[in-house]
Structure formats: C-alpha cells, structure tokens
Design a protein around this motif. Sequence first.
Motif, PDB file in Angstrom:
ATOM      1  N   GLY A  56      51.088  54.807  -9.813  1.00  0.00           N
ATOM      2  CA  GLY A  56      50.326  54.884 -10.778  1.00  0.00           C
ATOM      3  C   GLY A  56      50.404  55.376 -11.914  1.00  0.00           C
ATOM      4  N   VAL A  57      50.543  55.377 -13.180  1.00  0.00           N
ATOM      5  CA  VAL A  57      51.144  56.124 -14.063  1.00  0.00           C
ATOM      6  C   VAL A  57      50.221  55.675 -15.525  1.00  0.00           C
ATOM      7  N   SER A  58      50.341  56.607 -16.196  1.00  0.00           N
ATOM      8  CA  SER A  58      50.169  56.311 -18.195  1.00  0.00           C
ATOM      9  C   SER A  58      50.269  57.243 -18.746  1.00  0.00           C
ATOM     10  N   ASP A  59      49.869  56.726 -20.186  1.00  0.00           N
ATOM     11  CA  ASP A  59      50.438  57.394 -21.485  1.00  0.00           C
ATOM     12  C   ASP A  59      48.771  57.215 -23.007  1.00  0.00           C
ATOM     13  N   PRO A  60      48.456  58.723 -22.555  1.00  0.00           N
ATOM     14  CA  PRO A  60      49.521  59.774 -22.158  1.00  0.00           C
ATOM     15  C   PRO A  60      49.293  60.087 -20.531  1.00  0.00           C
ATOM     16  N   PRO A  61      49.589  60.405 -19.892  1.00  0.00           N
ATOM     17  CA  PRO A  61      49.618  61.291 -18.660  1.00  0.00           C
ATOM     18  C   PRO A  61      48.678  61.798 -18.061  1.00  0.00           C
TER      19      PRO A  61
END
Length: 343
Positions: A205-210
């Motif tokens: 699972g990732v996001s931006d910003p991390p």
Amino acid sequence: MSLTTAPTSLLDLATYLPQKRVPADYFAQFAADDELIDSVMFRSPTFRHHAADGETSADMMVTAARRLTGRNGDGFLDDIDVVLTHSQLPEVPVRGCGGELAHRLGLRPQTVLDVHNGGCAAFIHMMDLAGNLLRATGGRKALLGLAQNSAAQVFTQEQVRGKAQAAIPGDGAAVAIVALDDDRGSQVLGLSCHSYGQYAGDMTGVSDPPRKYWEAGPGQIHIGFTEAKITKVLARGNRMVPEVAIEVADSIGIAPADLDWFVTNQPNRIFLRNWREALELPPERHPDTFDECGNLFAVGIPVTLDTAVDDGRVRPGDVVMMAAFAHAGDFAAAAAIRWGGRP
C-alpha cells in the motif's frame, strides 16, 4: 494436500451484491494521466457494485446469511460451532468482524476466527480451515463469511479514482455452511493450499506523499503497482492457478479438460482467458462474473459459483473445480467439489 478421514461438505452458500451498480463511465470521467492505463491488468469491467455509505463487512455478511436462512429455514444455523470471517478491509484495526457476525446471527460458536491472509483464495482456504477445525474439535457445522468492501471506500477516493486500478474492484459478500460427512451437501473431493512467502512483500500500500497506513497525512492509500510488479504478478498468476487446479484434478483422477466447471477468482479478462486455455476448457465451462461485478477478490469464487447455480448451469452431480491465487502470488489454492444441489 488436505487428507480427510471425515470428508468435508459444502452444504449451501448465499451471496450479496450491494444495490449501487456503478458503470465504467464513473471512473472514465476521473481518468488521470496514469502510466498504467493501458495495462492488461486494468481493462475495466462494464459494471461493479459499491457498498452504501456506512455499510460494513458484517452488514453485508448478515444480508447474505439471511438469504441462506430464507432458503433453508432459521434452524439451518442452529448448530454452528465454528465461525470464520474474511474481510478485505477490516473496519476496526486489529480485529475482524467474526464476533460481531456471530452475535448478530444469534450464534454461540466454540471457535471464532478472523482469517486475514487468504486474499482472493480465502474461500478455499477457509473451507480447508473449517474442515480441520471441525475434525479437531468434534464440531458440527462451520459458517464462513466473506466480504469485499474496499471498492467504494478506497477506490473512489479523490486521489485514487483516476488511477487505472480504481475501476477494477467491486463490493459484495458471501456466506457458506461447511459440515463433515454430511450427504446433504457438496462433498469436497480434493483440496490443496500453497503458501509462497517469498512473494508476500510484492503487494504494498502506498500514498503520495509516502506514509504508513496508520499515520495521519494528506496522501490516500492505494495499491503500489508498477510495470515491473505487474509483469511478475501476471507471470505468477498465469502459472499458479492452473498448477494448483491440475494438482487437485490429478489427485481425484479427473483430467482437467473433463471438469464440468472451473470457477476462479475474477481479477481481469486476461487471467480468465489464460487459465481456461491452460486447462483446455471452453469459455462456457468457465463461468465469468467480471463484467457485472469486477474483481470481488475473495468473494469472486462464491459469487460466480452461486450465480451459475442460480441460473441452472451447475447441476447436481457436476464436478466443480475452484481455484485462485492471492495478492502478488503469495498464496494459491484449489478445491474440487461434486455439486449436490441445494438442501
């Protein structure tokens, strides 16, 4: 391979799809400049169903269970000793919804277990666990509850809905009853589960910003697909599902091409085509719910089987092979049953 003394039987199953039916156009209007938009992994289904706001895993499982008792009578759940649940997205950290489900259905089981790691193969995994638990404890019946509830909650988020991956999942639920040595049901002829821990870290699972998923922050969590990871997942999935299905078919003395039905998880059209071709089966013996439901993850097998039973395709005496792989390939399972009809 599960070697049984008292054979496991699937007594019946029932499923639930949320009322909200979402067309592909919903995601097309948000389509962003995603570098994975042309990937074969993300060719969109025509429809998928989304859970209503506030509709939980337990809510959907209870609805499916009410359909089961509506067909079999309220007493059908009287002697449940084991409750197993799997939710794609547990609403509360740490615990699942097994205890809540048992309470809401008025059950008093000896064992309640939330199974988090079976992924798209969880239905088969839970059938295996249920049989082993019933044999170990002398139990009578097990209730299996599964829910895919991340489509509406995760993939419609503002930062996620424009990604190619967002249009693929759908929501839904299934409930099944498993017993031992019961001639009313569909006997499990063979079952096999395999774990491949070396691939467990490839689904992230990732996001931006991390950020870590439990940390506060502006980035919305989604699956961290890359071209390299997709290539690996395609190669593993193309191999794993036919391999485990052929293993079980060999163990019960049936040539794969002679199976009456092949029911798999429903991740995308390319996998569905490759899997049935590997078993030398025509499309009409490989039921497909992808265009109506999208990828239902663990719920895909029971929904597809239930659909084929309800519309009269699967008949008593037919041999049904169920097979799936999970996540990025860290688990694969198959089970063959002889369909015994509805109780």
